[in-house]
Design an enzyme around this catalytic site. Structure first.
Site, PDB file in Angstrom:
ATOM      1  N   GLY A 177      32.566  37.768  46.447  1.00  0.00           N
ATOM      2  CA  GLY A 177      33.843  38.258  45.926  1.00  0.00           C
ATOM      3  C   GLY A 177      35.048  37.351  45.984  1.00  0.00           C
ATOM      4  O   GLY A 177      36.069  37.703  45.395  1.00  0.00           O
ATOM      5  N   GLY A 179      35.564  34.348  44.661  1.00  0.00           N
ATOM      6  CA  GLY A 179      35.661  33.332  43.601  1.00  0.00           C
ATOM      7  C   GLY A 179      36.857  33.528  42.677  1.00  0.00           C
ATOM      8  O   GLY A 179      37.299  34.653  42.436  1.00  0.00           O
ATOM      9  N   CYS A 182      35.875  35.580  39.771  1.00  0.00           N
ATOM     10  CA  CYS A 182      34.974  36.655  40.172  1.00  0.00           C
ATOM     11  C   CYS A 182      35.738  37.969  40.169  1.00  0.00           C
ATOM     12  O   CYS A 182      36.880  38.030  40.625  1.00  0.00           O
ATOM     13  CB  CYS A 182      34.516  36.331  41.586  1.00  0.00           C
ATOM     14  SG  CYS A 182      33.766  37.700  42.412  1.00  0.00           S
TER      15      CYS A 182
END
Ligand code: 5GP
Length: 348
Positions: A177, A179, A182
């Protein structure tokens, strides 16, 4: 239902406290590390930074450029077999990982390439490393490639770090999570603050003589420094390496003074609509896209960015009196500073 009340921290929640030091200059510090890998016993020395195995940055060109800095790259998994064979026969591939998922087709392609040129570093990558199937995939890959260094992930907790190391991985990729492209935290509500994930997984891995790679969430060189401080042996970067000449992203031009000049570059998550349209004809009905598409500033050759990252790490080391990168986590004291809510969604 259970609530964990221990504070869990992100890069933005901490700073590194300076310490008395005898180091006179950042030129005196050594940012290379030497590792002996758990399952292969082989050794590697270099600057432990890895370009992410994403379409835009996991390119052969970027791998070649980072190799010149002693840094690494995980190639994205969409290259054709013949191009991979050619690349892995070249000197440019010295620090490159071959990346794959867990499908039979992925494994067959790896084995076909490996028959033609020995693959010595493998990155086995799935969004969710918590499944039985993934542990099995690590075990099969270890059995079929006993001499290859295997990096596997992603996970965010010590229990799963241990399970994957015991199944045959040498390096555990940590991050769910964080990123830059992301949207997993937003779409699913699942995630773990990245600094704490690194601290906890590194602790578990080091107890078994395994290694961890902090993957995702670094937006500035100081975050890379904090990741090493938290115990990351390697740090993987996507967004910070996007926007360069060596990337494969589409360039967006603007007109200035009658001249067309590159101003932005497209960068997208590997489970974004863009990636799924490109590689598998769209987002399957049963799943939601967990990545987004953004434009990052165009920044020319990657050399300046690498100098900036390496300079930041060197300078951090002089502030805390660490002569070698290996000493950094032992010499790191984090100070908690005000938590910033926006990091919860991996957005800045
Ligand atoms: P960055 O350095 O850009 O913050 O993070 C890079 C990491 O983000 C990659 O190495 C990978 O682990 C993760 N990532 C890449 N694409 C996606 C995506 O579409 N969805 C999610 N959840 N994570 C992604």
């Amino acid at each position: 239902m259970r609530i964990e009340n221990d504070p869990k921290l992100d890069f933005k929640d901490v700073l590194i406290r300076p310490k008395r030091s005898t180091l006179a200059s950042r030129a005196n510090v050594d940012i290379d590390r030497s590792f002996r890998f758990l399952h292969t016993g082989s050794e590697w020395t270099g600057f432990p930074l890895i370009a992410a195995n994403m379409d835009v940055v996991g390119t052969m060109k970027l791998a070649a450029a980072l190799n010149r800095f002693g840094a690494m790259a995980a190639l994205h998994k969409h290259y054709a077999e013949k191009d991979l064979v050619k690349f892995f026969r070249s000197e440019d591939s010295r620090n490159s990982f071959y990346s794959l998922g867990t499908t039979d087709a992925d494994r067959e392609k790896l084995n076909a390439v490996d028959k033609q040129v020995k693959i010595t570093k493998i990155c086995l990558d799935v969004a969710n490393g918590y499944t039985e199937k993934f542990i099995e995939a690590v075990a099969i890959t270890r059995e079929q490639h006993p001499d290859a260094v295997i990096m596997a992930g992603n996970v965010v907790t010590g229990d799963m770090t241990e399970a994957l190391l015991l199944a045959g991985a040498d390096i555990i990729k940590v991050g769910i999570g964080p990123g830059s492209v992301c949207t997993t935290r937003r779409v699913t509500g699942v995630g773990y603050p990245q600094l704490s994930a690194i601290i906890e997984c590194a602790d578990a891995a080091h107890g078994l003589k395994g290694l961890v790679c902090g993957d995702g969430g670094c937006t500035v060189p100081g975050d890379v420094a904090k990741a090493y401080g938290a115990g990351a042996d390697f740090v993987m970067l996507g967004g910070m390496l996007a926007g360069h000449d060596e990337c494969d992203g589409e360039i967006v031009y603007e007109t200035r003074g009658g001249k067309k000049i590159p101003s932005k570059m497209v960068f997208y998550g590997m489970s974004s609509d863009t990636a799924m349209k490109k590689h598998s004809g769209g987002v399957a009905k049963y799943r939601a896209s967990e990545g987004k598409t953004v434009q990052v500033p165009y920044r020319g050759a990657v050399d300046d960015t690498m100098q900036e990252i390496m300079g930041g790490v060197r300078s951090m080391m002089t502030y805390i009196g660490a002569m070698r990168l290996k000493e950094v986590s032992k010499r790191t004291t984090f100070i908690r500073v005000g938590a910033q809510l926006n990091t919860v969604f991996g957005e800045s």
